[in-house]
Design an enzyme around this catalytic site. Sequence first.
Site, short mmCIF file in Angstrom:
data_model
loop_
_atom_site.label_atom_id
_atom_site.label_comp_id
_atom_site.label_asym_id
_atom_site.label_seq_id
_atom_site.Cartn_x
_atom_site.Cartn_y
_atom_site.Cartn_z
N ASP A 148 1.94 24.07 -15.78
CA ASP A 148 1.91 23.10 -14.69
C ASP A 148 0.50 22.65 -14.37
O ASP A 148 0.29 21.85 -13.45
CB ASP A 148 2.57 23.69 -13.44
CG ASP A 148 4.03 23.26 -13.30
OD1 ASP A 148 4.51 22.50 -14.16
OD2 ASP A 148 4.69 23.69 -12.34
N ASP A 291 13.16 33.81 -7.03
CA ASP A 291 13.71 34.98 -7.72
C ASP A 291 14.81 35.66 -6.90
O ASP A 291 15.91 35.93 -7.39
CB ASP A 291 12.59 35.98 -8.07
CG ASP A 291 11.55 36.10 -6.96
OD1 ASP A 291 11.85 35.74 -5.79
OD2 ASP A 291 10.44 36.57 -7.24
#
Length: 648
Positions: A148, A291
């Site tokens: 990214d 997560d």
Amino acid sequence: MTPTDFLPLLLVSGLFALLWDSRRDHQQVRAVVALVPALLVLPYLAWRVTDTLVVPDAQGTLAQVWVWLVAGVELLAFVEMGTFLLIMSRINQRSAQVDALGSSNAMGTPHVDVFIPTYNEPLEVLEKTILGASAIDYPAKTVWVLDDGRRDWLRTYCAQKGVRYLTRPDNRHAKAGNLNHALGHASGAFVCVFDADFVPSRAFIRRTLGLFTDPTVGIVQTPQHFYNKDPIQTNLGLMQEYPDEQRLFFDQMAASRDAWDASFCCGSCSIMRREAIDAAGGIPTESITEDLLTTLVMLRKGYRTVYLNERLSMGLAAESIEGFFVQRERWCRGAIQSLFLPWGPLGPGLTPMQRILFFPTSWLTQYFVRLFLLLIPLAYLLLGLMPLQFTHTSDLVFYQLPLMLGLFLSTRWLVGSHHAPLVSVPASVFASFRLAPTVLASLIKPFGKPFRVTPKGSLSVQGRKVDLVTLSVILLTLVLTLLGLIINVIPELAVVPFNEFFPIAVFWSGLNVFVLALAALLCIEGRRLRSEERFVLNEPAVLKLAGQTHGCVLVDASVDGFHLHLTSPLPTALSAGDVVSLQVQDVGEVALHIVRSAGQRLSGRFVLEPEQRDDLIRKLFSGDYSNQVMQVQTLPMLLRRLWTTAMH
């Protein structure tokens, strides 16, 4: 007081004396140990409610409100502790199950994609993860670096190392968006995820894949181990005496959660079934802790997260105070965000026990409880506000001390050598001053704050820094506590009378002074002497000098440095600046630049070719070596080290 007042204390002490040497994986014994404080809290609460919550009218409304407020915070502490003991009353270890399954043989060799999401980590961090992932002992895998940061140098590096490089036009949804973008390009039946600073061991896939023979398993999470020292260890000078701050969770609590079927994905060091990801609609993007939310969404789709408590990777712990709080604030805010999402613990589709265990009880309570424990003796010594309607010291001995002893001993037995209040309490107080405002801000406005990557490597520590804001608040609290003690030993200035509760308040304040002093130390970055972490090897090697070979032991090594011990003196002594060669297992013959020579001990730097550097990284970081502290050292040793740190 009478001898019968001490009977509960003697009973608790006797019970734990009988149980102390029992096996900690014995489920019935764990349940009994966890149940003891629950039984002791019942008579204590009955006494608190009936005898201590109503103050005489003469003391006024403020005194009454304060007593009720203290009782409310005490109740929060019991909820937090009760949840912890409930979790710890069971434990599950899956290594034997993996052995019986024959690891990945039970699954054949399905294709596995290995994702390494990255944003701004430097090469010194990324190279270890990329090389370690490439070295995983599994033929059907593809390693993907998901950048990214859109860095050309990283694209070139990936091409040189034979791994796939992938980027995207924007950074929408941060890490979750990065992973989802990669899922559109990958096609493996399973997906491993390693943060840019976590190096997998060679055996990672073979040890985890077999657990997917159970079709309900969607994620296998493994513990996060670290090859560097975290700020708690470094700032207190306990690099060799105390485990890293996350060992309690990953070595104990996560395995206990697994026994309750309440494990959750921790992002890195996990492997996911692609079918389960697709059923969940990809990686959820609604929370900054994608997560945890992935686990909760998958649970609703019929897929569980299980925990394999084996060291199958090593990574970087937060290296600075700033990194420590960036990480904790993200975890805290993400856990609280889950309360406001339909997939969170309050949404439909979970069992009552799952709601209890996924509810962010600890994040919501622990920091306010810790701060309040500092405030109670201050309110008494400076304002004369009693925390309860005091009855008699014998009542504290009969009701409160057995409960406190039971809580201490049960916790100590359940967590073993992974925890010591001497360090954990100051660390918790230190964190509370910074994270309590985060809890409040997250409850008021849970969404809108952007995802922040934990700074790592050369981006992390730039010299010794001081967290002046936290240090100032801690020192102010410390000064006020000392002021309260001093004022009340001078009869002309005393705020409170010398009654039965006064010695208790003095003792409590003394503990708080000690805790605050250690918390203040934590605000000052400790010295980090090396740029690369050393691993203890103690393996044979061969030194080559002037056409002759000499046996030696490679004592320890890092990517750039070494320390070795010759088995016999050299014919010609070496001195600083000399260059020799050394035959190193799994690396080959490498050049050494001697920096220090003392008898048969040599220290210096490796002079490595690029391929040799890669081989050395794989050797050190792919699972065979560890420099972790695995258990707490003795109390006298901890005190000596803390004293040394304070004096320097």
